[in-house]
Design an enzyme around this catalytic site. Sequence first.
Site, PDB file in Angstrom:
ATOM      1  CB  SER A 144      -0.598  -0.327   1.330  1.00 15.27           C
ATOM      2  OG  SER A 144      -1.281   1.222   1.290  1.00 15.27           O
ATOM      3  CE1 TYR A 157      -3.794  -1.930   4.314  1.00 17.34           C
ATOM      4  CE2 TYR A 157      -3.298  -0.432   4.451  1.00 17.34           C
ATOM      5  CZ  TYR A 157      -3.933  -0.750   3.998  1.00 17.34           C
ATOM      6  OH  TYR A 157      -4.203  -1.508   2.626  1.00 17.34           O
TER       7      TYR A 157
HETATM    8  P1  NAD Z   1     -11.293  -6.182  -0.752  1.00 15.57           P
HETATM    9  O1  NAD Z   1     -11.694  -6.005   0.740  1.00 15.57           O
HETATM   10  O2  NAD Z   1     -11.591  -5.858  -1.754  1.00 15.57           O
HETATM   11  O3  NAD Z   1     -10.309  -6.934  -0.675  1.00 15.57           O
HETATM   12  C1  NAD Z   1      -9.477  -8.019   0.380  1.00 15.57           C
HETATM   13  C2  NAD Z   1      -9.953  -9.304   0.245  1.00 15.57           C
HETATM   14  O4  NAD Z   1      -9.054  -9.939   0.981  1.00 15.57           O
HETATM   15  C3  NAD Z   1     -11.365  -9.324   0.614  1.00 15.57           C
HETATM   16  O5  NAD Z   1     -11.861 -10.858  -0.361  1.00 15.57           O
HETATM   17  C4  NAD Z   1     -10.882 -10.418   1.999  1.00 15.57           C
HETATM   18  O6  NAD Z   1     -12.480 -10.990   1.843  1.00 15.57           O
HETATM   19  C5  NAD Z   1     -10.097 -11.018   2.170  1.00 15.57           C
HETATM   20  N1  NAD Z   1      -8.977 -11.132   3.254  1.00 15.57           N
HETATM   21  C6  NAD Z   1      -9.520 -10.487   4.402  1.00 15.57           C
HETATM   22  N2  NAD Z   1      -9.342 -10.970   5.232  1.00 15.57           N
HETATM   23  C7  NAD Z   1      -8.638 -12.346   5.189  1.00 15.57           C
HETATM   24  C8  NAD Z   1      -8.136 -13.857   5.552  1.00 15.57           C
HETATM   25  N3  NAD Z   1      -8.280 -13.830   6.712  1.00 15.57           N
HETATM   26  N4  NAD Z   1      -8.005 -15.200   4.925  1.00 15.57           N
HETATM   27  C9  NAD Z   1      -8.368 -15.011   3.299  1.00 15.57           C
HETATM   28  N5  NAD Z   1      -8.807 -13.723   2.938  1.00 15.57           N
HETATM   29  C10 NAD Z   1      -8.376 -12.395   3.674  1.00 15.57           C
HETATM   30  O7  NAD Z   1     -10.356  -4.983  -0.791  1.00 15.57           O
HETATM   31  P2  NAD Z   1      -9.298  -4.971  -1.870  1.00 15.57           P
HETATM   32  O8  NAD Z   1      -9.099  -3.009  -2.856  1.00 15.57           O
HETATM   33  O9  NAD Z   1      -9.168  -5.553  -3.215  1.00 15.57           O
HETATM   34  O10 NAD Z   1      -7.921  -4.877  -1.282  1.00 15.57           O
HETATM   35  C11 NAD Z   1      -7.533  -6.156  -1.802  1.00 15.57           C
HETATM   36  C12 NAD Z   1      -5.407  -5.479  -1.543  1.00 15.57           C
HETATM   37  O11 NAD Z   1      -5.388  -4.485  -1.507  1.00 15.57           O
HETATM   38  C13 NAD Z   1      -5.590  -5.924   0.708  1.00 15.57           C
HETATM   39  O12 NAD Z   1      -3.984  -6.097   0.717  1.00 15.57           O
HETATM   40  C14 NAD Z   1      -5.239  -3.757   0.751  1.00 15.57           C
HETATM   41  O13 NAD Z   1      -4.543  -4.187   2.018  1.00 15.57           O
HETATM   42  C15 NAD Z   1      -4.378  -3.648  -0.643  1.00 15.57           C
HETATM   43  N6  NAD Z   1      -4.768  -2.521  -1.106  1.00 15.57           N
HETATM   44  C16 NAD Z   1      -6.305  -1.671  -1.203  1.00 15.57           C
HETATM   45  C17 NAD Z   1      -5.804  -0.286  -1.265  1.00 15.57           C
HETATM   46  C18 NAD Z   1      -7.525   0.129  -1.571  1.00 15.57           C
HETATM   47  O14 NAD Z   1      -7.446   2.070  -1.741  1.00 15.57           O
HETATM   48  N7  NAD Z   1      -8.345  -0.317  -1.708  1.00 15.57           N
HETATM   49  C19 NAD Z   1      -4.901   0.749  -1.624  1.00 15.57           C
HETATM   50  C20 NAD Z   1      -4.179   0.012  -1.493  1.00 15.57           C
HETATM   51  C21 NAD Z   1      -3.492  -1.409  -0.909  1.00 15.57           C
END
Ligand code: NAD
Length: 266
Positions: A144, A157
């Site tokens: 991130s 985080y």
């Molecule tokens: P999202 O919530 O759609 O995806 C996260 C996924 O991780 C979900 O499907 C959730 O069920 C799964 N998950 C959570 N805990 C879990 C566990 N214990 N075991 C298995 N699966 C688990 O959100 P996203 O935005 O697609 O996030 C994906 C990645 O991108 C994450 O690592 C997040 O930190 C990172 N990220 C997202 C953003 C953003 O702005 N959306 C920014 C920076 C980083």
Amino acid sequence: MDLNIRGRKALVTGADSGIGLATARLLLAEGATVIMTDRDPDALVHAVEQVPDVDNRPYAFAADVTDAADIARLAQQVEDAVGDLDILINVAGIHGAGGLFHEISQDGWDHTIDVDLMGPVRVTRAFLPGLRRGGWGRIVFVSSEDAVQPYDDELPYCAAKAGLLSLAKGLSRTYASEGLLVNTVSPAFIESPMTDEMMSQRAESLGATFDEAIASFLQEERPFMELGRRGQPDEVANVIAFLCSDAASFVNGSNYRVDSGSVATI
Ligand code: NAD
């Protein structure tokens, strides 16, 4: 550009929504054999149903990345279904415990680190032997912007995501000579269930609409996101897919920002 990953076997964690689902769909469209995994079996089935009609239907196995027994079972299921992996993409994550440092409980710290840092460690440990056997491999960690630009109300985080940068860099040194390249992608403010929830909470606390919450968040909290909008999951998936491809054959130990400029430093 031909990514040349047809037939490559790829596991995507966090694959039932957001960036993980977009990545799974893109790799399938590129002809890869894709295994989707996420925590909730029903949500995973629903996600697989959303995958467009491609010949190479994905495999889907539910597992919680915090549960060592789940990960061991997942490794066996993948082995039985496709054998050794070529590509591992660690996407699963949570926003985790929020608040200032003195407001966050030990449980909040433990759980966030367990999902966001130890989850990818568990999954990578489980699949590394097979990835090393192939002589060609790719690992991508989704970190991130928070890893290098910490925000004081989400430090668990930030710390977990910073840990992923260090982990990936170290792995990239150990295994590159075996053909296994390791990189990270660092998004900022992408439209997904994660930021939907953040913006719903913000809207509620400000007494504003959802769209007003996004606009004020961009203006007040993410002033360097020059494009002035949330990113789309596909815009992150494109970069992940590149890093998983032959086209990225000289890219190792790197961190690709997909943040429209959010990280203020060069
Ligand atoms: P999202 O919530 O759609 O995806 C996260 C996924 O991780 C979900 O499907 C959730 O069920 C799964 N998950 C959570 N805990 C879990 C566990 N214990 N075991 C298995 N699966 C688990 O959100 P996203 O935005 O697609 O996030 C994906 C990645 O991108 C994450 O690592 C997040 O930190 C990172 N990220 C997202 C953003 C953003 O702005 N959306 C920014 C920076 C980083």
